[in-house]
Motif scaffolding. Structure first.
Motif, PDB file in Angstrom:
ATOM      1  N   LYS A 634       0.898  -1.143   0.000  1.00 38.05           N
ATOM      2  CA  LYS A 634       0.000   0.000   0.000  1.00 38.05           C
ATOM      3  C   LYS A 634       0.941   1.199   0.000  1.00 38.05           C
ATOM      4  O   LYS A 634       1.264   1.760   1.056  1.00 38.05           O
ATOM      5  CB  LYS A 634      -0.892   0.011   1.238  1.00 38.05           C
ATOM      6  N   HIS A 673      -3.580   3.161   0.543  1.00 45.03           N
ATOM      7  CA  HIS A 673      -3.764   2.075  -0.415  1.00 45.03           C
ATOM      8  C   HIS A 673      -2.709   2.279  -1.497  1.00 45.03           C
ATOM      9  O   HIS A 673      -1.931   3.218  -1.429  1.00 45.03           O
ATOM     10  CB  HIS A 673      -5.186   2.119  -0.995  1.00 45.03           C
ATOM     11  N   LYS A 674      -2.700   1.412  -2.501  1.00 45.96           N
ATOM     12  CA  LYS A 674      -1.690   1.630  -3.533  1.00 45.96           C
ATOM     13  C   LYS A 674      -1.976   2.934  -4.279  1.00 45.96           C
ATOM     14  O   LYS A 674      -3.116   3.399  -4.328  1.00 45.96           O
ATOM     15  CB  LYS A 674      -1.618   0.447  -4.486  1.00 45.96           C
ATOM     16  N   TYR A 747      -7.670   3.825   5.792  1.00 45.87           N
ATOM     17  CA  TYR A 747      -6.835   2.742   5.306  1.00 45.87           C
ATOM     18  C   TYR A 747      -7.640   1.867   4.339  1.00 45.87           C
ATOM     19  O   TYR A 747      -8.798   1.558   4.589  1.00 45.87           O
ATOM     20  CB  TYR A 747      -6.325   1.909   6.483  1.00 45.87           C
ATOM     21  N   LEU A 748      -7.008   1.482   3.240  1.00 44.28           N
ATOM     22  CA  LEU A 748      -7.612   0.684   2.165  1.00 44.28           C
ATOM     23  C   LEU A 748      -8.658   1.442   1.353  1.00 44.28           C
ATOM     24  O   LEU A 748      -9.476   0.851   0.670  1.00 44.28           O
ATOM     25  CB  LEU A 748      -8.205  -0.630   2.687  1.00 44.28           C
ATOM     26  N   GLU A 749      -8.610   2.763   1.421  1.00 45.11           N
ATOM     27  CA  GLU A 749      -9.510   3.569   0.588  1.00 45.11           C
ATOM     28  C   GLU A 749      -8.670   4.177  -0.532  1.00 45.11           C
ATOM     29  O   GLU A 749      -7.771   4.973  -0.277  1.00 45.11           O
ATOM     30  CB  GLU A 749     -10.141   4.672   1.450  1.00 45.11           C
ATOM     31  N   ARG A 750      -8.930   3.792  -1.767  1.00 42.88           N
ATOM     32  CA  ARG A 750      -8.186   4.361  -2.886  1.00 42.88           C
ATOM     33  C   ARG A 750      -8.583   5.815  -3.076  1.00 42.88           C
ATOM     34  O   ARG A 750      -9.589   6.260  -2.548  1.00 42.88           O
ATOM     35  CB  ARG A 750      -8.494   3.589  -4.197  1.00 42.88           C
TER      36      ARG A 750
END
Lengths: 817, 109
Positions: A634, A673-674, A747-750
């Motif tokens: 990420k 995220h990435k 976290y984990l939200e593009r």
């Protein structure tokens, strides 16, 4: 220590759900007894309509069998209503004369149908629509008699009328108002509904006030205020429900319209809690199941003596469970002064949609005929999303925003049972519907746990939610708008981030302690998120916790399905030299790499490297000048470029050179995220910059900056952030945008959903308009980069974290000893 | 009959982490919990064979890195709605050294 005694009065959905939540938290805290007035174990009351309509059997709607009570050591007394509570002695008494004492008492007595006290209301053949008994009475009447009158044109009344009609009865619905379901619908939708029900054979008497129910031995007719009469053999009273608080009231508990509770679901007697339809919370009573489940969760938290949950009320939505009729409403669907409305009306197709908008946010929705997007609108409503950027297409539905090519498939109701819903895990519609009904599932998380549908990439989440909504009707417990990080806490992502900075929390144990985490060391959902939040908040001080990272980030490679890893060295801007290629080829030869592939991000992927080999592979790559490509994290991934004006006859700027500069600025940065970048040298956009998290499109006069694109699960084209004139500005705006995302996204939200959530205007304000703020963001980004731009591969090639890459061996130990 | 042999020092396993232990053909995962207890399971998830030693350790469970199956470290039982079981091996700690009962390996081979 002797266990405390917990008694539950009311063996229905809210009460038993509370027990289930409690058992999940503390299985051994209490000796639990349950007293139910009905002779059945807990069943799914909202499924009574399908039972009446003959679409389901009674056995199919049982939620907790008697075995469940036995397995959980819960003593169940059915068919024996509690008649009194002695709060002083902490004792209850039942109709059969049994008494039992309690340390904690939970009231979940539900509600009673309201029976209009007109003459004849107690005649045989007059029923409410509330429990299995009522349904059985109605079904028996349908076999023996012909005519039925349903008093009440609300949700329940129409479902009852539909069910009786299905059983062959001649049904007339009597309603006091001039429109049906006035609490859930506006006039146009109610008109469409009435027409469609009439087409199905129901008759209506509107604005009719019942004066008396006629008959001697049994009901024979109904007389109205205006003197008219109609013949009937059955009268169903479905004019509403009243919280059942008689028992609580008699025990001296404070009651108004219901049993009054606070945000912890506690009544005025601290030993007594209450949940469900019988309670009044912040002046509201609830008759739908989703809020009851939210209450159950909070109440269980307090019964388990954790003490941190709070119930703050619910926003509800409604769906009518009458086969063939699609209807949805939520929120304040009748506009107040100053509100705007968006309306789509297609009478020929029987479609009507209305959204009530205030300050660019949805306040209410009514839909008829096409309710596909109900759950989406409801989500926008609960999350108070700014809709200004897609307002002109919002009525056409979510799939109009870009649907990853699913298109019509999202119309989940029309699919056959064999249709695959979850492409990742191969789950069909029939399996999901079956799991929902047979296991009694109500939430997305439950469906995910049981079927794996939408548990991987999540792109079918909307379809699974739609299936949940259509299968369980209003029972569907929509994901609450304030979503807790995970099951370990009730705090949301935003609350945790706020606490980290305001309380100055600098380590995970400190955070678990201060925020009363429910587990000693978190879980695989929260630990990576917390590790990131701490790292983002304290770049200089926080020591990264390797054990809180997913294996890919811990091992700095992508784990493959056979347990081997892939290695992707960074190629700044996609540029490389012959020496670079030679070095990669040498590594591939030396370590017998089974497969080499050029990635979508303009670099080279070496597949099938064994974990033990990784440090040696990295050592060789590092000596040839490569650093990690972070293709596993990420984190900042790549900067894709086109060739630009140095070679291309259309190029307007040096896109490759700018790409290299951008990658040099941003590599190594950890993100929610990435994060992908691209630079295209002209509007032909060969680097596909408009589906990246940040894309630069060069034009003759400068550089356009585009944000929030995504080429993955759900394709989303970027929004134009602004145009700048120099490369230096591109770097500054990019750094500021990334830092804003790093500091504020969950976290984990593009970036795509993040930009949609906070709105493009907000990002523009932070990054473009607020010049001082932008510079500060950029400085914070550069500061964080000082600590982040350490090549993890080089460090490990030189011996860091050896334990991660070296297996232990029994044979070696034996040889040594 | 137990046959305890030393396999590593406790400090060689990261807290809330794991080490892979090779015993001939058999891969074993050694886990260390937050409270310094050590457990040993076969390093193979019953779902798709994922290496459990690469998962995240939390409480007395590990979550498989491939598809998030959650496995109880003590019993090797898969938790939640998923079903299955991983072979577990007897382990004990004495003066900071981790011992494995290799007699318990026989039954797994």
């Amino acid at each position: 220590m002797k266990k405390q005694k917990l008694i539950l009065i009311g063996n229905g959905m809210a009460g038993v759900r509370t027990l289930e939540e409690l058992l999940k938290l503390e299985a051994d805290l209490y000796d639990i007894s349950v007293f139910g007035a009905e002779p059945h174990p807990n069943y799914n009351r909202i499924m009574l309509s399908p039972v009446l309509a003959g679409e389901k059997q009674v056995e199919e709607i049982v939620l907790n069998s008697r075995e469940w009570y036995a397995e959980n050591h819960i003593t169940l007394h059915t068919g024996d209503p509690v008649t009194a509570i002695d709060r002083k002695a902490r004792q209850i008494t039942t109709a059969s004369g049994m008494s039992a004492s309690y340390d904690r008492l939970l009231l979940a007595t539900g509600s009673n149908p309201f029976i209009i006290p007109v003459p004849g209301h107690d005649l045989p053949g007059v029923v409410g629509f509330r429990d299995i008994q009522d349904v059985e009475t109605m079904l028996a009447s349908a076999r023996q008699y012909k005519k039925a009158v349903v008093i009440g044109g609300g949700l329940l009344g129409l479902e009852a009328a539909n069910g009786l009609k299905k059983n062959g009865m001649d049904v007339t619905v009597v309603h006091l108002m001039d429109m049906l379901m006035e609490r859930q619908l506006d006039k146009p939708a109610a008109t469409l509904l009435k027409a469609s029900l009439e087409e199905g054979g129901l008759k209506f008497l509107m604005e009719a006030q019942t004066e008396a129910i006629l008959g001697d031995q049994r009901v024979t007719g109904v007389r109205f205020k205006d003197g008219t009469e109609i013949d009937t053999d059955l009268v169903v009273m479905a004019v509403g429900i009243r919280p059942n608080m008689a028992l609580a009231d008699a025990a001296g508990l404070h009651c108004e319209r219901g049993i009054v509770v606070n945000d912890t679901l506690q009544t005025f007697d601290p030993r007594i809690y209450a949940v469900g339809e019988c309670v009044q919370h912040r002046n509201n009573t609830y008759g739908l199941v989703a809020p009851l489940f939210e209450q159950a969760k909070v109440c269980a938290n307090h019964l388990a003596q954790l003490g941190y949950g709070r119930y703050q009320g619910s926003v509800t939505s409604t769906k009518l469970k009458v086969t063939g009729i699609d209807l949805f409403s939520a929120g304040e669907f009748n506009e107040a002064e100053g509100d705007e409305t968006l309306v789509l009306q297609d009478p020929a197709q029987g479609v009507y949609k209305k959204l009530v908008i205030r300050d660019n946010r949805i306040k209410g929705a009514v839909m008829y005929g096409d309710t596909m997007d109900g759950s989406w609108y409801f989500q926008l409503l609960r999350e108070a999303t700014d809709i200004s950027s897609f307002r002109n297409t919002i009525l056409f539905g979510q799939h109009d925003l870009g649907d990853a090519g699913h298109g019509e498939e999202t119309r989940v109701g029309m699919l056959s049972d064999e249709a695959e819903i979850c492409g990742c895990n191969g789950v069909c519609k029939g399996e999901i519907v079956n799991a929902i009904t047979s296991q009694g599932l109500f939430t997305l998380d439950e469906v995910r746990a049981h079927t794996k549908a939408s548990a991987s990439c999540g792109s079918c989440t909307g379809m699974v939610e739609a299936l949940l909504a259509s299968t369980v009707g209003e029972g569907y417990a929509a994901t609450p708008s304030k979503k807790a990080v995970c099951g370990c806490t009730s705090y949301s992502h935003d609350e945790v981030r706020k606490a980290i900075s305001e309380l100055g929390l600098k380590s995970m144990p400190e955070l678990f302690d201060k925020l009363d985490w429910g587990t000693p060391d978190g879980c695989p959902s929260c630990r990576p998120a917390l590790n990131y939040y701490l790292l983002a908040a304290w770049p200089a001080e926080y020591r990264d916790d390797a054990q809180s990272r997913f294996i890919n980030e811990r091992a700095h490679g992508n784990i493959q399905k056979d347990g081997s890893y892939s290695v992707v060295p960074r190629m700044f801007g996609g540029l490389c030299s012959a020496d670079d290629l030679r070095a990669i080829a040498d590594v591939a030869d030396k370590f017998e790499v089974p497969e080499i592939k050029v990635t979508g991000g303009q670099r080279i992927d070496l597949f099938g490297v064994k974990k033990e080999q990784l440090p040696a592979v990295w050592k060789d790559l590092s000596e040839a000048g490569f650093v990690s490509g972070h293709a596993y994290g990420k984190a900042l991934r790549t900067v894709k470029t086109c060739v630009g004006k140095n070679w291309c006859r259309f190029g307007t700027q040096d896109s490759t050179g700018l790409g290299v500069k951008l990658e040099e600025l941003t590599w190594g940065s950890w993100m929610p995220h990435k994060f992908k970048l691209a630079v295209s040298g002209c509007p032909r956009n060969c680097a596909e910059a408009t589906i990246k998290d940040l894309g630069v499109v060069c034009v003759d006069s400068g550089y356009e900056l585009h944000i929030g694109g995504n080429g993955g699960i759900k394709v989303r084209v970027t929004d134009l952030l602004c145009k700048v004139e120099s490369e230096q500005e591109v770097l500054e705006y990019t750094g500021a945008f990334i830092q804003c995302y790093r500091e504020e996204a969950r976290y984990l939200e593009r970036t795509a959903p993040w930009v949609e959530r906070v709105s493009l205007n907000y990002v523009k304000q932070r990054v473009v308009e607020d010049k001082v703020g932008r510079k500060a963001l950029y400085e914070r980004f550069k500061l964080s980069q000082q600590y982040a731009q350490v090549d993890p591969w080089k460090a490990r090639a030189e011996g860091a974290e050896t334990h991660e890459f070296t297996p232990l061996s029994i044979d070696r130990m034996r040889a040594a000893s | 009959m137990n046959d305890w042999i030393p396999v590593t020092k406790l400090e060689e396993i990261p807290r809330l982490g794991a080490r892979k232990l090779q015993a001939g053909e058999l891969d074993i995962a050694l886990f260390r919990t937050g409270s310094d207890e050590v457990f040993a399971l076969r390093d193979r998830c019953p779902h798709r064979g994922g290496p459990l030693s690469q998962g995240i350790v939390h409480g007395e469970a590990v979550t498989c890195p491939l598809h998030n199956w959650k496995i109880d470290l003590q019993s090797g039982e898969v938790q939640g709605p998923d079903q299955g079981c991983v072979h577990s091996f007897a382990v004990r700690i004495e003066e900071g050294v981790v011992y494995l009962d290799i007699a318990s390996l026989e039954s797994a081979a």
